[in-house]
Design an enzyme around this catalytic site. Structure first.
Site, mmCIF file in Angstrom:
data_model
loop_
_atom_site.group_PDB
_atom_site.id
_atom_site.type_symbol
_atom_site.label_atom_id
_atom_site.label_comp_id
_atom_site.label_asym_id
_atom_site.label_seq_id
_atom_site.Cartn_x
_atom_site.Cartn_y
_atom_site.Cartn_z
ATOM 1 N N LYS A 168 0.857 -1.185 0.000
ATOM 2 C CA LYS A 168 0.000 0.000 0.000
ATOM 3 C C LYS A 168 0.898 1.242 0.000
ATOM 4 C CE LYS A 168 -1.879 2.847 2.673
ATOM 5 N NZ LYS A 168 -1.754 4.040 1.836
ATOM 6 N N GLU A 242 10.322 1.538 10.502
ATOM 7 C CA GLU A 242 11.257 2.652 10.311
ATOM 8 C C GLU A 242 10.424 3.918 10.450
ATOM 9 O OE1 GLU A 242 13.170 1.820 6.608
ATOM 10 O OE2 GLU A 242 14.210 0.103 7.444
ATOM 11 N N CYS A 276 13.581 11.204 6.389
ATOM 12 C CA CYS A 276 13.635 10.853 7.811
ATOM 13 C C CYS A 276 15.016 11.098 8.399
ATOM 14 C CB CYS A 276 13.264 9.392 7.981
ATOM 15 S SG CYS A 276 14.281 8.321 6.939
ATOM 16 N N GLU A 368 9.078 16.120 15.617
ATOM 17 C CA GLU A 368 9.525 16.049 14.221
ATOM 18 C C GLU A 368 8.674 17.010 13.384
ATOM 19 O OE1 GLU A 368 8.386 12.684 11.723
ATOM 20 O OE2 GLU A 368 10.467 12.526 11.066
HETATM 21 P P1 NAD Z 1 2.247 8.302 7.758
HETATM 22 O O1 NAD Z 1 2.558 7.498 8.958
HETATM 23 O O2 NAD Z 1 1.201 9.328 7.825
HETATM 24 O O3 NAD Z 1 1.840 7.352 6.539
HETATM 25 C C1 NAD Z 1 2.670 6.292 6.077
HETATM 26 C C2 NAD Z 1 1.806 5.238 5.409
HETATM 27 O O4 NAD Z 1 0.950 4.645 6.392
HETATM 28 C C3 NAD Z 1 0.902 5.771 4.316
HETATM 29 O O5 NAD Z 1 0.843 4.827 3.273
HETATM 30 C C4 NAD Z 1 -0.450 5.866 5.030
HETATM 31 O O6 NAD Z 1 -1.561 5.796 4.168
HETATM 32 C C5 NAD Z 1 -0.399 4.670 5.925
HETATM 33 N N1 NAD Z 1 -1.271 4.727 7.117
HETATM 34 C C6 NAD Z 1 -1.776 5.824 7.740
HETATM 35 N N2 NAD Z 1 -2.511 5.457 8.811
HETATM 36 C C7 NAD Z 1 -2.473 4.105 8.868
HETATM 37 C C8 NAD Z 1 -2.999 3.131 9.769
HETATM 38 N N3 NAD Z 1 -3.743 3.482 10.821
HETATM 39 N N4 NAD Z 1 -2.741 1.824 9.542
HETATM 40 C C9 NAD Z 1 -1.964 1.442 8.508
HETATM 41 N N5 NAD Z 1 -1.439 2.318 7.617
HETATM 42 C C10 NAD Z 1 -1.674 3.635 7.797
HETATM 43 O O7 NAD Z 1 3.651 8.924 7.297
HETATM 44 P P2 NAD Z 1 3.902 9.941 6.105
HETATM 45 O O8 NAD Z 1 3.410 11.286 6.504
HETATM 46 O O9 NAD Z 1 3.419 9.329 4.843
HETATM 47 O O10 NAD Z 1 5.503 9.947 6.042
HETATM 48 C C11 NAD Z 1 6.300 10.790 6.791
HETATM 49 C C12 NAD Z 1 6.834 10.082 8.013
HETATM 50 O O11 NAD Z 1 7.586 8.938 7.613
HETATM 51 C C13 NAD Z 1 7.782 10.918 8.837
HETATM 52 O O12 NAD Z 1 7.490 10.758 10.200
HETATM 53 C C14 NAD Z 1 9.148 10.326 8.523
HETATM 54 O O13 NAD Z 1 10.128 10.507 9.520
HETATM 55 C C15 NAD Z 1 8.815 8.899 8.341
HETATM 56 N N6 NAD Z 1 9.846 8.216 7.549
HETATM 57 C C16 NAD Z 1 10.710 7.373 8.213
HETATM 58 C C17 NAD Z 1 11.720 6.745 7.489
HETATM 59 C C18 NAD Z 1 12.698 5.817 8.180
HETATM 60 O O14 NAD Z 1 13.387 5.098 7.479
HETATM 61 N N7 NAD Z 1 12.790 5.815 9.484
HETATM 62 C C19 NAD Z 1 11.851 6.967 6.115
HETATM 63 C C20 NAD Z 1 10.956 7.822 5.501
HETATM 64 C C21 NAD Z 1 9.943 8.440 6.234
#
Ligand code: NAD
Length: 469
Positions: A168, A242, A276, A368
């Site tokens: 997804k 992650e 990130c 963050e």
């Molecule tokens: P997010 O958590 O809002 O969404 C990530 C994914 O999860 C999306 O596909 C979203 O649709 C899905 N999602 C949302 N709610 C869900 C739920 N309840 N159950 C299952 N899936 C769900 O994150 P974002 O805003 O898309 O991305 C930014 C974040 O990602 C930042 O916090 C960043 O630090 C983190 N990030 C971490 C890494 C790492 O390697 N540590 C890398 C890239 C991004």
């Protein structure tokens, strides 16, 4: 119109949602939103394909990974275009980093898996050896900031380990995943091995809940990770997380200042700060603090602007700019919205911003933000610098700048982070462990660590009969 990809076929089912170009705010494409029936269909397709795929010798699966890498190369320009349309990334970054790294993921994990030896031990007339079996069906949930790179980072080791997957992608960046679905079909990958469904968070939630999903790999925010962990706990599903970061950069007075300033510019502002690993907290030794701040403020006004992913995310970043002011910060650069006088004024841009003067306990310094912004604070001693860097709920990455080799090792080993860079930032070998501590995640991916997560060992012990001869 983007359709789901299930059992090797396009599936047009569910409501339709728009995807916006962050540069202009215009709708670039529409996609179907998966409903419970679509999610169930995708998981069933993955389960049906699982036995045959797991039964292939690893060398054959590695061969498929190489064919997918070639398929990506053949569609390179389409992937670059899809990624730019959804994210507003620069052409250069997409062409030299995001898509090539996707290709490298498939090639690297093909090699690592094919060459990995099995364990074998002798004890008291017995032979114990391990075989690794895939988890089964893996749910892959990824964010919008590096859509293709992060999707392939999980897909390649999951697939080569013998799992089938339901992916997804983020609702904000489905384009490159849709091109990848076509690549899977064109290379003749067995139907059901890769399934891709589109939609918002609740679709991810359905995938997490589905009893047919055996393991979950997630990159995204800590808040979503927490929700996933609670749901996954009910069936004790293996998870790899992650999550977010609030990364520190330490600049010592014995650094090469030119390199440190340029390194900080890169680590704070790359991808509009939407990586990130980006630095949001800079700590600079007091003797060079004023000069460093002055130079960083100048450079912040020169960096290439990249939009925030959405109007909502832009507003979130701007709310932190306002928060900094209300918490008493001094703004050294930026702090507002740039004006272009063209179509970009309806996009989601914010100014690259540098602030100073806030307490370590301010919300600005603890949460963050995920934008092109950092806080700079002075420190006096090495011990203080380490304490400041470690004084965060997060622990993903840290960067330090020094020409003192002893200090580099000493400090790097004391930082509470999964990744530490010295006099550089960002790039690392795909075989090294990747992940964070504290609120930044659970587990490590990368190299054999990924293969460890995407498979489970079975230990087999056989009594060796003594020969009479
Ligand atoms: P997010 O958590 O809002 O969404 C990530 C994914 O999860 C999306 O596909 C979203 O649709 C899905 N999602 C949302 N709610 C869900 C739920 N309840 N159950 C299952 N899936 C769900 O994150 P974002 O805003 O898309 O991305 C930014 C974040 O990602 C930042 O916090 C960043 O630090 C983190 N990030 C971490 C890494 C790492 O390697 N540590 C890398 C890239 C991004």
């Amino acid at each position: 119109m983007l359709t789901h990809f299930i059992g090797g076929e396009p599936v047009a089912a569910g409501k339709v949602f728009p995807v916006h170009d962050p540069v202009t705010g215009a709708v670039v494409r529409q996609a179907h939103e998966a409903d419970p029936e679509v999610v169930d269909r995708a998981v069933r397709a993955a389960r049906e394909a699982a036995r045959d795929w797991a039964g292939l010798p690893v060398g054959e699966r590695a061969g498929w990974m190489r064919r997918l890498a070639e398929g990506i190369e053949a569609r390179f320009d389409d992937l670059v275009a899809a990624e730019i349309a959804d994210t507003g990334k620069s052409f250069d970054q997409t062409r030299t980093l995001d898509i090539p790294r996707g290709i490298a993921n498939f090639r690297a994990f093909a090699e690592i898996a094919a060459q990995r030896p099995d364990d074998a031990f002798h004890l008291s007339g017995t032979l114990s050896y391990t075989v690794r079996r895939p988890l089964g069906v893996v749910g892959v949930i990824v964010p919008w900031n590096l859509p293709f790179l992060l999707m392939t980072w999980k897909l390649a080791p999951a697939l080569v380990s013998g799992n089938t997957v339901v992916v997804k992608p983020s609702e904000q960046t489905p384009g490159s995943a849709a091109v990848f679905a076509e690549i899977c079909a064109d290379t003749g990958l067995p139907p059901g091995v890769v399934n891709i469904i589109f939609g918002h968070g609740p679709v991810g939630q359905l995938l997490v809940e589905h009893p047919g999903v055996d393991g979950l790999t997630f990159t995204g925010s800590t808040r979503t990770g927490t929700a996933i962990m609670i749901t996954a706990a009910e069936r004790v599903k293996p998870i790899s997380f992650e999550l977010g970061g609030k990364n520190a950069g330490l600049i010592f007075e014995d650094c090469d200042l030119d390199r440190a300033v340029e390194g900080a510019v890169k680590s704070v502002f790359t991808n509009g700060g939407q990586v990130c690993l980006c630095t949001e907290r800079l700590y600079v030794q007091r003797s060079i603090f004023e000069e460093f701040c002055a130079r960083l403020a100048v450079r912040a006004q020169e960096v290439e602007l990249q939009p925030m992913i959405s109007a909502e995310h832009r507003d979130k970043v701007l709310s932190y700019y306002a928060l900094a002011r209300s918490e008493g910060a001094k703004v050294l650069a930026g702090g507002g919205v740039p004006l272009f006088g063209d179509h970009r004024d309806s996009g989601y841009f914010v100014e690259p911003t540098v602030v100073t003067g806030l307490s370590e306990w301010s919300r600005f310094n603890r949460e963050e933000i995920f934008g092109p912004v950092c806080h700079v604070a002075p420190f006096d001693s090495e011990a203080e610098a380490i304490d400041l860097a470690n004084g965060s709920d997060y622990g993903l990455a840290a960067t330090l700048w020094t020409t003192n080799l002893d200090r580099a090792h000493r400090v790097a080993q004391r930082l509470e982070a999964g990744l530490v860079w010295v006099n550089t930032w960002y790039l690392r070998d795909l075989r090294t462990p990747f992940g964070g501590v504290k609120l930044s995640g659970i587990g490590r991916e990368g190299g054999t660590r990924s293969l460890d997560f995407y498979s489970e060992p079975t230990t087999i012990t056989i009594k060796l009969e003594q020969s009479d001869a």
